[in-house]
Design an enzyme around this catalytic site. Sequence first.
Site, PDB file in Angstrom:
ATOM      1  N   ASN A 170     122.265  21.790  94.673  1.00 22.39           N
ATOM      2  CA  ASN A 170     123.115  20.615  94.919  1.00 22.39           C
ATOM      3  C   ASN A 170     122.517  19.304  94.409  1.00 22.39           C
ATOM      4  OD1 ASN A 170     121.166  20.795  96.912  1.00 22.39           O
ATOM      5  ND2 ASN A 170     122.527  20.208  98.594  1.00 22.39           N
ATOM      6  N   GLU A 265     112.371  22.556 103.019  1.00 29.80           N
ATOM      7  CA  GLU A 265     113.570  22.068 103.704  1.00 29.80           C
ATOM      8  C   GLU A 265     114.635  23.121 103.493  1.00 29.80           C
ATOM      9  OE1 GLU A 265     117.157  21.229 104.103  1.00 29.80           O
ATOM     10  OE2 GLU A 265     116.872  19.858 102.404  1.00 29.80           O
ATOM     11  N   CYS A 299     122.628  19.409 102.636  1.00 25.16           N
ATOM     12  CA  CYS A 299     121.882  19.812 103.832  1.00 25.16           C
ATOM     13  C   CYS A 299     122.085  18.828 104.966  1.00 25.16           C
ATOM     14  CB  CYS A 299     120.400  19.943 103.502  1.00 25.16           C
ATOM     15  SG  CYS A 299     120.027  21.308 102.390  1.00 25.16           S
TER      16      CYS A 299
END
Length: 497
Positions: A170, A265, A299
């Site tokens: 992304n 992450e 996210c």
Amino acid sequence: MAETGVFAELVDGDGVFKYYSSGEWKKSSSGKSVPIINPTTRQPHFKVQACTQEEVNKLMEEAKTAQKSWAKTPLWKRAELLHKVAALLKEHKVPIAECLVKEIAKPSKDAATEAVRSGDLVSYCAEEGVRILGEGKFLVSDSFPGNERTKYCLTAKVPLGVILAIPPFNYPVNLAVSKIAPALIAGNSIVLKPPTQGAVAALHMVHCFHLAGFPKGLISCVTGRGSEIGDFLTMHPMVNCISFTGGDTGIAISKKAGMIPLQMELGGKDACIILDDADLDLAAANIVKGGFSYSGQRCTAVKVVLVMESVANALVDKVKAKVAKLTVGLPEDDSDITPVVTESSANFIEGLVVDAKQKGATFCQEYRREGNLIWPLLLDNVRSDMRIAWEEPFGPVLPVIRITSVEEGIHHCNASNFGLQGCVFTRDISKAILISDAMETGTVQINSAPARGPDHFPFQGLKDSGIGSQGITNSINMMTKIKTTVINLPTPSYTMG
């Protein structure tokens, strides 16, 4: 086209994008390629090299050798090269953005913004690195009981070695440079494994580092199938640190990586708690922006709204009105909602929607899908037995859970296996602080949607959302280790003034 002009050397005679090693663009000896599917057309748009394990071994050797020389390069010179990269990223924002539009269906305006933001990140990192790496510590022994001043301790931050950077689809440019720039300013070498979707944009970004004049072997970019080189990369004995952003693949990596530093992450189920005293117009605007920008494929997107029952009807009405104004269509047209990245992603999202429908959720819009394109959908009256209440859709579908107490909202947030970010909307700052303290997340936003950035802010997740902390300063520190030198004096020595 993006592969013309200054980027022409990235493509071989068969139209396949090359990988980067030894300061050169190369074809893989495998003779194979990996197709990149355009999310909008669902047809192959680009191809990248399918690199071999032997090629990975070679570039790892080069990275190890190049790092030793790079560590001896003055800080100001490292920063100077990074500033050149920043300028090149901004200069070539259009071809980089074109790749993002075709590879991951990112709206054109957002794609260009990512390239510019990445340039700004690199520049800031260069400046921050010179500041924090240019300082050390000086300790004296007599500050600890029982010691005379016979020892002087000098500490400095030194590079780890070879950093393996794995960004997500992304933000394949921004989240790549957020790993590359801190590693380089700290004196490390970099091996970049870009996501398949977003690989060509990442290769264009790497070319900006090439054009800036970094030493050969210091930066490598390897493409290929994860099934063939994924574990080989993450378990490679020459890797001294892994910085990964993505999904639960990171959990598997952490179990295999061994005794090296990890920065990870891994996603979130970011909760948005709306109190009964909240500014509902502000909350609704942030819910729509936070939940639906880039079709929810972030996210830090709002993933669940937990709203007090007393204001739920009013809030849902305001959100519905704003959702109705979102444009749906092509990324080239700067639509608000564009196709999600893969057909499998769309199928997963649809599975969550079907489950919610079967269990009685209220559909605020009709569910509509064409290929990878899913129209924005707000689901009201979601219950905790629905998958959408807990799972991360990574798409333009947002559940609303009505709560009767703040404690109920906090409990739902903390019951999640994720803990990336959360947010709370209230006019009472005291309540906001208490809720923030109670939420088990890496960051809590007060009266704003979750967000990563500005890029120098700390960014971290708890529980299954990650390990370690990102942000420019934290990343630089994480990609270094402390080296101590102790000077021993024959007799105590005290400065007399």
